[in-house]
Design an enzyme around this catalytic site. Structure first.
Site, PDB file in Angstrom:
ATOM      1  N   MET A   1      -8.148  11.773   5.894  1.00 27.70           N
ATOM      2  CA  MET A   1      -7.550  11.626   6.875  1.00 27.70           C
ATOM      3  C   MET A   1      -6.162  12.381   6.927  1.00 27.70           C
ATOM      4  O   MET A   1      -5.755  13.205   5.918  1.00 27.70           O
ATOM      5  CB  MET A   1      -7.095  10.091   7.059  1.00 27.70           C
ATOM      6  N   CYS A   2      -5.569  12.558   8.035  1.00 22.94           N
ATOM      7  CA  CYS A   2      -4.519  13.353   8.360  1.00 22.94           C
ATOM      8  C   CYS A   2      -3.187  12.535   8.075  1.00 22.94           C
ATOM      9  O   CYS A   2      -3.163  11.609   7.573  1.00 22.94           O
ATOM     10  CB  CYS A   2      -4.527  13.679   9.980  1.00 22.94           C
ATOM     11  N   ARG A   3      -1.969  13.277   8.164  1.00 21.27           N
ATOM     12  CA  ARG A   3      -0.824  12.712   7.847  1.00 21.27           C
ATOM     13  C   ARG A   3       0.096  13.193   9.119  1.00 21.27           C
ATOM     14  O   ARG A   3      -0.108  14.442   9.511  1.00 21.27           O
ATOM     15  CB  ARG A   3      -0.303  13.201   6.650  1.00 21.27           C
ATOM     16  N   ASN A 115      -3.695   9.699  13.410  1.00 22.89           N
ATOM     17  CA  ASN A 115      -4.205   9.829  12.003  1.00 22.89           C
ATOM     18  C   ASN A 115      -5.223   8.859  11.831  1.00 22.89           C
ATOM     19  O   ASN A 115      -5.034   7.406  12.150  1.00 22.89           O
ATOM     20  CB  ASN A 115      -2.938   9.303  11.092  1.00 22.89           C
TER      21      ASN A 115
END
Length: 288
Positions: A1-3, A115
């Site tokens: 996943m993103c940050r 996110n």
């Protein structure tokens, strides 16, 4: 996943959070600490509200990894802003890596990022676009679940040009509720992880949400106070003893070496930051 990170407060050099802090967002792009996949190399984006008299944000997005983009490092050391968003992307499997799919997304003075993931989004895409107004539908340029969620959010906001904080919060709650209802209608049982953030430069709204009680939401932290260097050259967040803080940060992970300066956001919570940087939280009691 993103940050991601969102900052709102006194004027701050963007490099302090993107580059110079011990666990800066660029550091998280190649070594995130709070996710089993540490690399977020599928592009990045920053959106910032300029110090001169312009209510609309600047936007810089690229498919390059944040850690290797010399322009990002240079720009971050030159830009000062009272409010900015930054995001490093780990693309969901099957989602193209393109500049159009890099966060944050924007419309006029609003910026939006995410996110998490709407699992099985491909089953949702066509019915979701069918719910959008023509104005929202024709804004879509990429293929991400996030941009589609933002389009739905804009519809629920009524495309208000200068929304108040409660309007942003209500539109965010309505958007998540409608996404969950659609998933029920389609028989989608997989969890969805919805750490959203939106701002108009005056207000900030963010969420930490997971649809299933047996799953943990993605990490999200907040801190309020002035970012200062200590005697050893390390950043600390100096909390205000009284009154509204001069700065608020919402981030996927603590950015400084002192994690005690940061508070984890409770699961399924809506965070509201007002024009004076006052912070309140509301539970997101939404049926999955």
């Amino acid at each position: 996943m993103c940050r991601f990170l969102a900052y709102k407060g006194r004027p701050l050099l963007m490099a302090d959070l993107l580059v110079r802090a011990r666990n800066s967002l660029i550091a998280q792009s190649h070594h995130a600490r709070m996710w089993q996949k540490p690399v977020n190399g599928d592009g990045f984006g920053v959106a910032w509200y300029p110090m001169h008299d312009d209510p609309e944000p600047g936007l810089f997005r690229s498919v390059e990894p944040a850690w290797s983009n010399a322009n990002l490092n240079s720009v971050a050391h030159k830009l000062v802003s009272r409010c900015f968003f930054a995001h490093v992307r780990d693309a969901t499997a099957g989602s193209p890596v393109s500049q159009l799919n890099c966060h944050p997304f924007n419309w006029q003075r609003l910026v939006f990022m995410h996110n998490g993931a709407l699992e099985e989004f491909e089953r949702m895409r066509r019915p979701l676009t069918g719910r959008l107004s023509d104005q929202a539908y024709h804004r879509l340029t990429g293929s991400t679940d996030t941009e589609h969620a933002f389009a739905l959010f804009l519809d629920r906001l009524g495309f208000a040009a200068e929304p108040e904080l409660d309007a942003l919060a209500d539109a965010m709650t309505a958007t998540i509720g409608e996404l969950l209802a659609m998933r029920r209608e389609l028989g989608i049982d997989s969890p969805c992880f919805l750490n959203f953030a939106v701002s108009d430069g005056r207000h900030l709204v963010a969420t930490r949400y997971v649809s299933h009680t047996d799953r943990e939401p993605h990490s999200l932290y907040t801190t309020a106070g002035a970012l200062k260097l200590d005697e050893n050259g390390r950043f600390r967040v100096m909390h205000a003893e009284s009154g509204a803080p001069d700065s608020v940060i919402v981030a996927s992970e603590p950015l400084t070496a002192f994690e005690s300066d940061w508070a984890p956001v409770p699961r399924n919570t809506l965070i509201l930051v007002d024009a004076e940087n006052g912070v309140t939280m509301r539970p997101l009691d939404l049926a999955a």
